[in-house]
Design an enzyme around this catalytic site. Structure first.
Site, short mmCIF file in Angstrom:
data_model
loop_
_atom_site.label_atom_id
_atom_site.label_comp_id
_atom_site.label_asym_id
_atom_site.label_seq_id
_atom_site.Cartn_x
_atom_site.Cartn_y
_atom_site.Cartn_z
N ASP A 171 -14.39 -29.29 -38.74
CA ASP A 171 -14.83 -28.16 -39.57
C ASP A 171 -15.85 -27.28 -38.83
OD1 ASP A 171 -13.29 -29.45 -41.38
OD2 ASP A 171 -14.93 -30.10 -42.68
N TYR A 221 -13.56 -40.51 -49.02
CA TYR A 221 -13.55 -40.13 -47.61
C TYR A 221 -14.10 -41.28 -46.76
CZ TYR A 221 -13.96 -37.03 -43.58
OH TYR A 221 -13.81 -36.45 -42.35
MG MG Z 1 -17.94 -29.82 -46.64
#
Ligand code: MG
Ligand code: ADP
Length: 385
Positions: A171, A221
């Protein structure tokens, strides 16, 4: 809010003019999901929506945090070390200041106003956006001398060590290094990367937000992260590898019986096959075979749904509709999953029709409407003014 309006807002809050404006986009991942923390290849891109930061230095050795989208504010005196307090948004930029301080860069006082147009907590990585944005701003304001890859790595440390989420580098790398009209093909192990022109002819990249209230993402996650570690340890009995993504499908097939838990086996199978799909997706892009690219997106979603179990009825409903829509050639969930957003490749001329029909279909099945927008691949973090 426009930049001009944000400047007015800044003056109202701080009684002085902003010296600089910075912007950092969000991202979508085109393919290669739950791969970054397994040392494989991912293919994200930066998008047009993102987070804006206005700043001015102050001589008081205070960091003042204000946001247009959140009511909470805080003023923090300059310290030699910082720690996370509570769950408020300003922990992200405080984490960035902590990392700069640790790196020996003398950051003094700064007044900051943040504002974003990314849906928050929707898998478009508003958190990476705010991390890399703050990093870029501090780097510019205090001559940090870091390049954008270093800023991405710094953002990842904030997410991992300061905020406590075991996410990979994808990301932050995507929002730092994104390039106009290009996907970023990134090896998350070596950080080798290349830009792939995202030429999709008459198609647009549609983003469909489930608008599902956020739940469970962090805990699930971390659960998947640990399941992959378990799979790796078991496979390492026979294979000399440090990441799941180093294992070929063939070697996995030969050694999968080492994993005696079918759930863990499925998780590993997703990782190994998704990594293969990314390589095929690259070939498809390079040869202009957008149909194959789309099919790989569908295959990626199926694997995330049935093997990795990170989808959900909302994301599945979007992909299910996309499969029946003639002018859509591929769709998948993007980001960590469970909710958040899906992406789809839709014929440009049919986008409005797609939007209307998927909205109705989703609303009937789920009980509320999704957000549907078409997106353009954009440049990574940058100085606006
Ligand atoms: Mg995030
Ligand atoms: P995602 O990265 O999928 O959008 P996260 O939960 O990882 O979701 O990050 C969202 C958090 O990032 C928000 O709850 C907030 O703390 C911070 N954040 C994101 N955008 C902004 C913004 N515009 N202003 C202030 N904080 C923001």
């Amino acid at each position: 809010m426009t930049i001009d309006n944000l400047k007015i807002e800044f003056e109202k809050k701080f009684n002085k003019k902003a010296e600089h404006v910075f912007f950092c986009p969000g991202r979508v991942n085109l393919i290669g999901e739950h791969i970054d923390y397994n040392g494989g290849m991912v293919m994200p891109c930066a998008i047009t929506m993102g987070t804006t930061l206005l700043v001015a230095k102050n001589d008081e050795h205070i960091f003042r945090f204000r946001a247009v989208d959140f009511p909470e504010t805080t003023d923090v005196s300059k310290q030699s070390t910082y720690s996370k307090t509570g769950d408020e948004w300003f922990n992200y930029p405080i984490g960035v200041i902590h990392e700069f301080t640790k790196a020996g860069i003398d950051v003094t006082g700064l007044d900051m106003l943040f504002s974003g147009n990314l849906p928050i907590g929707s898998g478009l990585s508003s958190s990476a956006s705010i991390e890399v944005l703050t990093g870029h701003a501090l780097n510019e304001m205090f001559n940090g001398g870091m390049d954008k890859v270093e800023l991405a790595l710094l953002g990842k440390r904030v997410e991992n060590d300061f905020m406590g989420l075991n996410s990979g580098i994808m990301d932050q790398f995507a929002v730092a290094m994104g390039k106009d009209s290009n996907a970023v093909l990134l090896n998350c192990d070596t950080l080798d990367y290349e830009y792939l022109p995202f030429e999709i002819g008459d198609y647009v990249l549609a983003i469909v937000n489930t608008n599902k209230p956020r739940k469970l993402v962090e805990s699930k996650y971390n659960e998947r992260f640990n399941e992959c570690r378990t799979a790796l340890k078991l496979l390492q009995q026979n294979l000399e590898v440090t990441h799941l993504c180093e294992i070929s499908i063939e070697d996995f097939t030969k050694n999968r019986s080492l994993i005696n838990d079918p759930v863990i086996e499925n998780r590993a199978l997703h990782v190994v096959s998704e990594d293969e799909r990314v390589k095929k997706a690259k070939d498809a892009l390079v040869s202009g075979d957008i149909k194959t690219f789309g099919e790989l997106m569908y295959a990626s979603h199926d694997s995330l749904q049935s093997l990795y179990e990170v989808s959900g009825k909302e994301l599945d409903t979007i992909v299910e509709f996309s499969k029946t829509y003639e002018d859509c050639i591929g769709a998948r969930m993007t980001g960590a999953g469970f909710g958040g957003c899906a992406i789809a490749l839709v014929k440009k001329d049919s986008f409005d029709d797609f939007k209307e029909k998927i909205t109705n279909y989703y609303n009937e099945k789920i009980g509320y409407k999704p957000g549907v927008f078409s997106s353009v691949i954009a440049e990574g973090v940058r100085t606006v003014v």
